[in-house]
Design an enzyme around this catalytic site. Structure first.
Site, mmCIF file in Angstrom:
data_model
loop_
_atom_site.group_PDB
_atom_site.id
_atom_site.type_symbol
_atom_site.label_atom_id
_atom_site.label_comp_id
_atom_site.label_asym_id
_atom_site.label_seq_id
_atom_site.Cartn_x
_atom_site.Cartn_y
_atom_site.Cartn_z
ATOM 1 N N ASP B 11 43.902 46.025 44.544
ATOM 2 C CA ASP B 11 44.133 45.111 43.432
ATOM 3 C C ASP B 11 45.488 45.412 42.806
ATOM 4 O O ASP B 11 45.808 46.570 42.550
ATOM 5 C CB ASP B 11 43.043 45.273 42.359
ATOM 6 C CG ASP B 11 41.729 44.654 42.808
ATOM 7 O OD1 ASP B 11 41.727 43.915 43.809
ATOM 8 O OD2 ASP B 11 40.701 44.906 42.148
ATOM 9 N N ASP B 130 32.750 34.293 47.032
ATOM 10 C CA ASP B 130 31.906 35.191 46.237
ATOM 11 C C ASP B 130 30.579 34.474 46.044
ATOM 12 O O ASP B 130 30.546 33.363 45.508
ATOM 13 C CB ASP B 130 32.525 35.440 44.852
ATOM 14 C CG ASP B 130 33.878 36.130 44.945
ATOM 15 O OD1 ASP B 130 34.090 36.894 45.894
ATOM 16 O OD2 ASP B 130 34.720 35.896 44.048
#
Lengths: 198, 251
Positions: B11, B130
């Protein structure tokens, strides 16, 4: 040494340039016929669609320039496919440097994913291009079309069926995998082409 | 034989890796390029860089970062986060990314998948999903799992494939962060009903979870973040383990 990367309407050309920079080679990226003809080594890379890239090569006259080159030429990925006789992708006649034909992967079962994406091994015949590369080394592939095995095949990979991982005829060399994305062993291939192929 | 892929995910915020990633042999632990190069040396097969920056300035930093990654890292990498339109894709691929990962933007505008495939080829287009298992079905979520949609996992994955996705990156929200293993049953259904590669994400906590996701889950690749960043599992030891289990991995 004067190394030229052929610039045309294919993607991914800069990643080969980056790969060369990592092994200390400054190449010129150009579509200029005279510069290509004058180079010591010519690299013909890229990812793209066969019929649109072939159309561009015809239009620009680069098709004849490439076929007539006498110095070492190295095709990568779509470069290899465009150097073959014909591609099923867009059903197009290609440069015909290699008589092998390019076909689409047809899965035999659900485990056969297309594109062939990821790392696979290469069985080579000891050609100088693979100097120092073992039969257990892995290379990175991303492709949905492949060159069939033929008399110019110098290395094979087995995915769905064995096909040409690398081809060679006279001064023309080509690989289907991406040496510039295949870690240290990929850099070895680039180095071999630059240093060993004359 | 095609190797199963191990993919660390980083990230990125304002051009730096976020929170507590700790490799003491690196000069700057926060530098994504150094961390990525270290993972490449350890034997990672690919890398994913997810931009979680919100600001416009941060976005520009990310494109510069992608350019630096492309220069220094010799394995493929995917970038995601904040891709809304074709122009964003063009910028990131132009900077040297091998693939882009689209998630919420594709759910909101499925044509984006088709446009990416037509303009740049399926191989660059990873569709990230997701999803959460709730009430007997898998529901797709937007915005990092914050907003539920009408879409169901299997139909959406199928549509993504038909539109030209080159890979599906499926994160199970039920399994993510729990470290009890991947969502193998759903992964297996995905893998057997689609003919593009499936990347499993969410749930890695032990080496056995990786062998399970490749054998039971039939995944083509497995992605993880914290377990690698915090060195709970080393990539080299993981590959050795998988190899002993008879799973094809790149050594």
């Amino acid at each position: 040494m004067n190394v030229v990367i052929i610039k045309y309407n294919a993607g991914n050309i800069f990643s080969v340039d980056n790969g060369l920079k990592r092994i200390g080679i400054e190449a010129e990226i150009t579509g200029d016929a005279d510069k290509i003809r004058a180079a010591d080594k010519v690299i013909f890379p890229g990812v793209g669609e066969a019929s649109t890239t072939m159309a561009y090569l015809h239009q620009s006259g680069l098709d004849k320039v490439i076929v007539d080159l006498r110095q070492p030429v190295f095709g990568i990925c779509i470069g290899l496919q465009l150097m073959c006789a014909h591609s099923e992708e867009g059903n197009v006649d290609c440069l015909g440097i290699f008589e092998e034909r390019v076909k689409k992967f047809v899965p035999n079962n659900p485990a056969d994913k297309v594109p062939h994406m990821g790392w696979n091994t290469v069985q080579h015949n000891g050609n100088a291009l693979f100097s120092g590369v073992s039969q257990e080394d892995y290379f990175y592939y991303v492709h949905s079309f492949f060159a069939e095995k033929g008399k110019n095949t110098i290395a094979t990979t087995d995915y769905i069926q064995p096909y040409s991982a690398a081809l060679q005829r006279d001064n023309f060399y080509a690989v289907q995998f991406h040496p510039e994305k295949s870690g240290a062993v990929g850099e070895r291939i680039l180095k071999n082409f630059i240093e060993l192929i004359n | 034989m095609l190797a199963k892929r191990i993919i660390p995910c980083l990230d990125i915020k304002d051009g730096q890796t976020v929170k507590g990633i700790n490799f003491e042999n690196l000069r700057s632990a926060g530098d994504p390029v150094e961390l990525g190069a270290e993972y490449s040396r350890q034997g990672a097969d690919e890398l994913v860089f997810l931009d979680i920056t919100a600001s416009h300035e941060g976005r520009k930093t990310f494109v510069d970062l992608v350019r630096r990654i492309a220069r220094h890292i010799n394995i493929p990498f995917t970038v995601g986060g904040g891709i809304h339109e074709l122009r964003d894709v063009d910028k990131l691929l132009g900077a040297g990314a091998d693939k882009v990962s689209v998630n919420s933007a594709a759910l909101r505008n499925p044509d984006l998948i088709s446009e990416i495939a037509q303009n740049f080829g399926s191989q660059v287009c990873t569709v990230a999903i997701d999803a959460k298992f709730d009430g007997g079905e898998w529901t797709c979520y937007l915005n990092g799992g914050r907003i539920p949609t009408e879409r169901k996992l299997f139909e959406w994955a199928k549509e993504a494939q038909e539109r030209g996705a080159g890979e599906i990156l499926f994160t199970s929200m039920n399994h993510d962060g729990v470290k009890q293993g991947f969502a193998n049953e759903a992964l297996r259904t995905l893998s057997e009903s689609l003919n593009i590669p499936i990347i499993a994400s969410g749930g890695a906590g032990a080496m056995s979870h990786f062998s399970d996701v490749f054998t039971e889950g039939k995944a083509d690749a497995a992605l993880a973040a914290s377990i690698f960043h915090f060195k709970e599992i080393g990539i080299q030891e993981l590959k050795k383990y998988l190899c002993e289990k008879g799973i094809a991995v790149r050594k």
